[in-house]
Design a protein around this motif. Structure first.
Motif, PDB file in Angstrom:
ATOM      1  N   PRO A   1      30.274 -26.361 -16.055  1.00 38.49           N
ATOM      2  CA  PRO A   1      30.414 -25.091 -16.009  1.00 38.49           C
ATOM      3  C   PRO A   1      29.549 -24.292 -14.845  1.00 38.49           C
ATOM      4  O   PRO A   1      28.440 -24.972 -15.170  1.00 38.49           O
ATOM      5  CB  PRO A   1      30.332 -24.295 -17.441  1.00 38.49           C
ATOM      6  CG  PRO A   1      29.828 -25.284 -18.164  1.00 38.49           C
ATOM      7  CD  PRO A   1      30.093 -26.638 -17.515  1.00 38.49           C
ATOM      8  N   GLU A   2      29.686 -23.177 -14.391  1.00 44.12           N
ATOM      9  CA  GLU A   2      28.914 -22.845 -13.341  1.00 44.12           C
ATOM     10  C   GLU A   2      27.682 -22.005 -14.366  1.00 44.12           C
ATOM     11  O   GLU A   2      27.761 -21.447 -15.344  1.00 44.12           O
ATOM     12  CB  GLU A   2      29.321 -21.472 -12.669  1.00 44.12           C
ATOM     13  CG  GLU A   2      28.321 -21.049 -11.724  1.00 44.12           C
ATOM     14  CD  GLU A   2      29.199 -19.984 -10.804  1.00 44.12           C
ATOM     15  OE1 GLU A   2      28.600 -19.113 -10.335  1.00 44.12           O
ATOM     16  OE2 GLU A   2      30.491 -20.165 -10.591  1.00 44.12           O
TER      17      GLU A   2
ATOM     18  N   MET B   1      33.126 -17.436 -22.588  1.00 46.91           N
ATOM     19  CA  MET B   1      31.851 -16.644 -22.525  1.00 46.91           C
ATOM     20  C   MET B   1      30.655 -17.322 -22.562  1.00 46.91           C
ATOM     21  O   MET B   1      30.549 -18.254 -23.292  1.00 46.91           O
ATOM     22  CB  MET B   1      32.004 -15.786 -23.745  1.00 46.91           C
ATOM     23  CG  MET B   1      33.094 -14.738 -23.608  1.00 46.91           C
ATOM     24  SD  MET B   1      32.903 -13.622 -22.170  1.00 46.91           S
ATOM     25  CE  MET B   1      31.546 -12.672 -22.801  1.00 46.91           C
ATOM     26  N   MET B   2      29.397 -17.077 -21.843  1.00 46.54           N
ATOM     27  CA  MET B   2      28.404 -17.629 -21.980  1.00 46.54           C
ATOM     28  C   MET B   2      27.566 -17.045 -23.009  1.00 46.54           C
ATOM     29  O   MET B   2      27.365 -15.662 -23.222  1.00 46.54           O
ATOM     30  CB  MET B   2      27.670 -17.676 -20.492  1.00 46.54           C
ATOM     31  CG  MET B   2      26.349 -18.635 -20.507  1.00 46.54           C
ATOM     32  SD  MET B   2      25.682 -18.265 -18.749  1.00 46.54           S
ATOM     33  CE  MET B   2      26.745 -19.377 -17.934  1.00 46.54           C
TER      34      MET B   2
ATOM     35  N   ALA C   1      21.111 -21.541 -25.979  1.00 47.48           N
ATOM     36  CA  ALA C   1      21.150 -20.716 -24.522  1.00 47.48           C
ATOM     37  C   ALA C   1      21.878 -21.461 -23.358  1.00 47.48           C
ATOM     38  O   ALA C   1      21.656 -22.549 -23.246  1.00 47.48           O
ATOM     39  CB  ALA C   1      19.485 -20.775 -24.413  1.00 47.48           C
ATOM     40  N   GLY C   2      22.588 -20.524 -22.981  1.00 49.40           N
ATOM     41  CA  GLY C   2      23.266 -21.066 -21.626  1.00 49.40           C
ATOM     42  C   GLY C   2      24.605 -21.713 -22.007  1.00 49.40           C
ATOM     43  O   GLY C   2      25.332 -22.108 -21.026  1.00 49.40           O
ATOM     44  N   ALA C   3      24.910 -21.964 -23.311  1.00 48.92           N
ATOM     45  CA  ALA C   3      26.128 -22.598 -23.648  1.00 48.92           C
ATOM     46  C   ALA C   3      27.477 -21.748 -23.371  1.00 48.92           C
ATOM     47  O   ALA C   3      27.354 -20.439 -23.378  1.00 48.92           O
ATOM     48  CB  ALA C   3      26.046 -22.737 -25.117  1.00 48.92           C
ATOM     49  N   VAL C   4      28.344 -22.173 -22.844  1.00 46.44           N
ATOM     50  CA  VAL C   4      29.794 -21.698 -22.442  1.00 46.44           C
ATOM     51  C   VAL C   4      30.704 -22.007 -23.592  1.00 46.44           C
ATOM     52  O   VAL C   4      30.941 -23.389 -23.827  1.00 46.44           O
ATOM     53  CB  VAL C   4      30.128 -22.050 -21.128  1.00 46.44           C
ATOM     54  CG1 VAL C   4      31.613 -21.417 -20.941  1.00 46.44           C
ATOM     55  CG2 VAL C   4      29.094 -21.811 -19.973  1.00 46.44           C
TER      56      VAL C   4
END
Length: 84
Positions: free
Chosen positions: A55-56, A17-18, A8-11
Motif C-alpha cells: 500500500p502507498e 484506512m491507515m 503505526a502506518g498499518a492499513v
C-alpha cells in the motif's frame, strides 16, 4: 485485561484506512488485529507471506536521479603557466 496497541502506518485490509489498526494478544497467546474504523478482525499470521503490491505509505521517498553523463574538469595551476 488485554493491552491493545495501534500499529503505526498499518492499513486495514478491509476498509483501507491507515493508522486505524491495533493488535492484541489473547489468553491463548494468539495475536489478533482489529480495525477501529470498520470493525474488521483477524488472527495475525506467525510467518506472513507478501502478496500483491504494497500500500502507498504516508512518507514517499524520492530516489536520487543521477545524470547519464560525467563532465571532466581539468585543474590548471596558474603559477606554472607564468614560467613558460
Amino acid at each position: 485485561m488485554k493491552t491493545k496497541r495501534f500499529i503505526a502506518g498499518a492499513v486495514c485490509p478491509s476498509c483501507g484506512m491507515m493508522d486505524s489498526v491495533r493488535m492484541f494478544r489473547s489468553e491463548t497467546e494468539r495475536d489478533y488485529r482489529e480495525c477501529v474504523e470498520c470493525g474488521f478482525t483477524d488472527v495475525m499470521e506467525v510467518d506472513p507471506k507478501l502478496e500483491g503490491e504494497l500500500p502507498e505509505a504516508r512518507i514517499v521517498r524520492e530516489e536520487n536521479i543521477l545524470e547519464d553523463h560525467t563532465d571532466v574538469i581539468r585543474f590548471v595551476d596558474a603559477s606554472s603557466s607564468d614560467k613558460h
